[in-house]
Write an enzyme that holds these catalytic residues in place. Structure first.
Site, PDB file in Angstrom:
ATOM      1  N   ASP A 187     -10.639  -5.934   7.412  1.00 47.65           N
ATOM      2  CA  ASP A 187      -9.914  -7.210   7.510  1.00 47.65           C
ATOM      3  C   ASP A 187      -9.780  -7.638   8.969  1.00 47.65           C
ATOM      4  OD1 ASP A 187      -9.555  -7.242   4.713  1.00 47.65           O
ATOM      5  OD2 ASP A 187      -7.890  -5.839   4.921  1.00 47.65           O
ATOM      6  N   THR A 202     -20.850  -5.073   7.431  1.00 47.12           N
ATOM      7  CA  THR A 202     -20.086  -4.078   8.186  1.00 47.12           C
ATOM      8  C   THR A 202     -20.565  -2.686   7.790  1.00 47.12           C
ATOM      9  OG1 THR A 202     -18.321  -4.173   6.525  1.00 47.12           O
ATOM     10  CG2 THR A 202     -18.059  -5.547   8.458  1.00 47.12           C
ATOM     11  N   ASP A 233       0.842  -1.205   0.000  1.00 43.97           N
ATOM     12  CA  ASP A 233       0.000   0.000   0.000  1.00 43.97           C
ATOM     13  C   ASP A 233       0.878   1.255   0.000  1.00 43.97           C
ATOM     14  OD1 ASP A 233      -2.383  -1.438   0.079  1.00 43.97           O
ATOM     15  OD2 ASP A 233      -2.537  -1.350   2.269  1.00 43.97           O
ATOM     16  N   GLY A 236     -19.102   0.288   9.136  1.00 47.64           N
ATOM     17  CA  GLY A 236     -18.130   1.289   9.581  1.00 47.64           C
ATOM     18  C   GLY A 236     -18.391   1.709  11.014  1.00 47.64           C
ATOM     19  N   GLU A 264      -9.671 -10.745  -4.095  1.00 47.33           N
ATOM     20  CA  GLU A 264      -8.492 -10.173  -4.759  1.00 47.33           C
ATOM     21  C   GLU A 264      -7.589 -11.216  -5.414  1.00 47.33           C
ATOM     22  OE1 GLU A 264      -7.931  -5.888  -2.564  1.00 47.33           O
ATOM     23  OE2 GLU A 264      -6.850  -7.570  -1.698  1.00 47.33           O
ATOM     24  N   ASN A 285     -19.486  -5.232   2.987  1.00 43.64           N
ATOM     25  CA  ASN A 285     -19.823  -3.917   3.536  1.00 43.64           C
ATOM     26  C   ASN A 285     -21.214  -3.547   3.006  1.00 43.64           C
ATOM     27  OD1 ASN A 285     -19.559  -2.797   0.969  1.00 43.64           O
ATOM     28  ND2 ASN A 285     -17.500  -1.998   1.339  1.00 43.64           N
ATOM     29  N   LYS A 316      -5.980  -7.608   1.290  1.00 39.25           N
ATOM     30  CA  LYS A 316      -6.999  -8.157   2.189  1.00 39.25           C
ATOM     31  C   LYS A 316      -6.579  -9.500   2.785  1.00 39.25           C
ATOM     32  CE  LYS A 316     -10.567  -5.679  -0.271  1.00 39.25           C
ATOM     33  NZ  LYS A 316     -10.414  -4.505   0.592  1.00 39.25           N
TER      34      LYS A 316
HETATM   35  O1  RIB Z   1      -8.738  -4.189   2.958  1.00 41.41           O
HETATM   36  C1  RIB Z   1      -7.686  -3.268   2.856  1.00 41.41           C
HETATM   37  C2  RIB Z   1      -6.731  -3.678   1.790  1.00 41.41           C
HETATM   38  O2  RIB Z   1      -7.406  -3.673   0.550  1.00 41.41           O
HETATM   39  C3  RIB Z   1      -5.558  -2.751   1.649  1.00 41.41           C
HETATM   40  O3  RIB Z   1      -4.476  -3.137   2.439  1.00 41.41           O
HETATM   41  C4  RIB Z   1      -5.320  -2.701   0.161  1.00 41.41           C
HETATM   42  O4  RIB Z   1      -4.128  -3.256  -0.202  1.00 41.41           O
HETATM   43  C5  RIB Z   1      -6.506  -3.410  -0.487  1.00 41.41           C
HETATM   44  O5  RIB Z   1      -6.133  -4.622  -1.012  1.00 41.41           O
END
Ligand code: RIB
Length: 296
Positions: free
Chosen positions: A244, A212, A14, A214, A137, A181, A41
């Site tokens: 996460d 979720t 990130d 927030g 992902e 979410n 994630k």
């Molecule tokens: O859920 C947060 C993550 O989602 C981040 O760390 C980013 O890399 C994205 O993949």
């Protein structure tokens, strides 16, 4: 005995910008801060599980580069079994640009790179486990293959259906617990009603669904019960990785046999703790921090 967890998922470096606002088309926004954090994630959920006391196996893919080596070393330092990690010679480790606004909220640009090349062969020999955590992902066929393997062990399969474009009906089908979410939940349920009602809809035909929300907590429907859990009050700094943290804590609490309402409260506290710290990995709390926030 510790919860035995497997995570099949992404690793993402990130490149995180603190911004006063997100850019409009054609606009340049000057960042007020910048830092690089390990994330993704899958990686975040694996580290969060380990910090909450689970025995964790992680399967993911990195490039044959400095970031890839850093991720594997970090998994090992957190006592996560990284022996099934795949290093892909011709791809780079995945990268994202989170843009964090002053309210702690975050939006991303994401380049999948090595994560998109994790194949089902990587999950063919998964060990016995209590719970498998999946997200959107890595390729759907790899996540589905992992779910099929752990079905043999009677493991709980949890799916965090994010990002939405990485999710198919076949993947949703293998999940016993969904953790979308609010936006993902609306898309999945094709309904924008009361979140608890939407959670009940998503839970139909499976063990449960937790939406979720927030800082508003989470709406849940698990094992035929449902409700709304509220988080402890915190000052949010950066929501990257907070969802996460939620997924990992929910997994631990459900496998431990905590009543559903308590499990969701535990997860809300883990999410809140993560949001108080800048960056994904640095904020993932250990058990003591979550219990302290809950006042236990
Ligand atoms: O859920 C947060 C993550 O989602 C981040 O760390 C980013 O890399 C994205 O993949």
């Amino acid at each position: 005995m510790a919860v035995r967890a497997i995570v099949v998922g992404s690793l993402v470096m990130d490149l995180s910008f603190l911004v006063p606002k997100r850019p409009e088309p054609g606009e340049v926004v000057i960042a007020t801060g910048f830092a690089t954090f390990r994330g993704g994630k899958g990686y975040n959920q694996a580290i969060a599980l380990a910090r909450l006391g689970a025995d964790v196996t992680f399967v993911g893919a990195v490039g044959d580069d400095a970031w890839g080596r850093e991720f594997i070393a970090s998994l090992e330092a957190e006592r996560v079994d990284a022996s099934r990690m795949v290093v892909i010679p011709d791809a780079g480790t995945s990268v994202a640009a989170p843009m964090v606004t002053p309210d702690g909220d975050v939006a991303f640009v994401h380049a999948p790179a090595a994560n998109a090349l994790l194949t089902p062969e990587a999950v063919a020999d998964l060990p016995a486990c209590d719970v498998l955590l999946l997200q959107g992902e890595v390729p759907v066929e790899t996540s589905i293959a992992a779910a099929r393997v752990v079905e043999r062990y009677g493991a709980l399969v949890m799916l965090n259906p994010a990002p939405a474009h990485g999710i198919t009906p076949e993947l949703i089908e293998v999940a016993a617990i969904l953790t979308p979410n609010e936006i993902e939940a609306r898309d999945l349920a094709r309904s924008a009603g009361d979140p608890v009602a939407v959670a009940r809809m998503l839970a139909a035909g499976r063990r449960g669904a937790v939406i979720t929300l927030g800082e508003r907590g989470a709406a849940w429907a698990i094992d035929g019960q449902s409700g709304h859990a509220y988080p402890p009050s915190i000052v949010a700094i950066d929501a990257t990785g907070a969802g996460d943290s939620f997924c990992a804590a929910l997994a631990v609490a459900l496998v431990e046999g905590q009543p559903a309402a308590d499990a969701v409260r535990f997860a809300c506290a883990a999410r809140a703790a993560a949001a108080t710290v800048r960056g994904a990995e640095p904020g993932l709390p250990d058990r003591r921090m979550v219990e302290a926030l809950l006042g236990r």
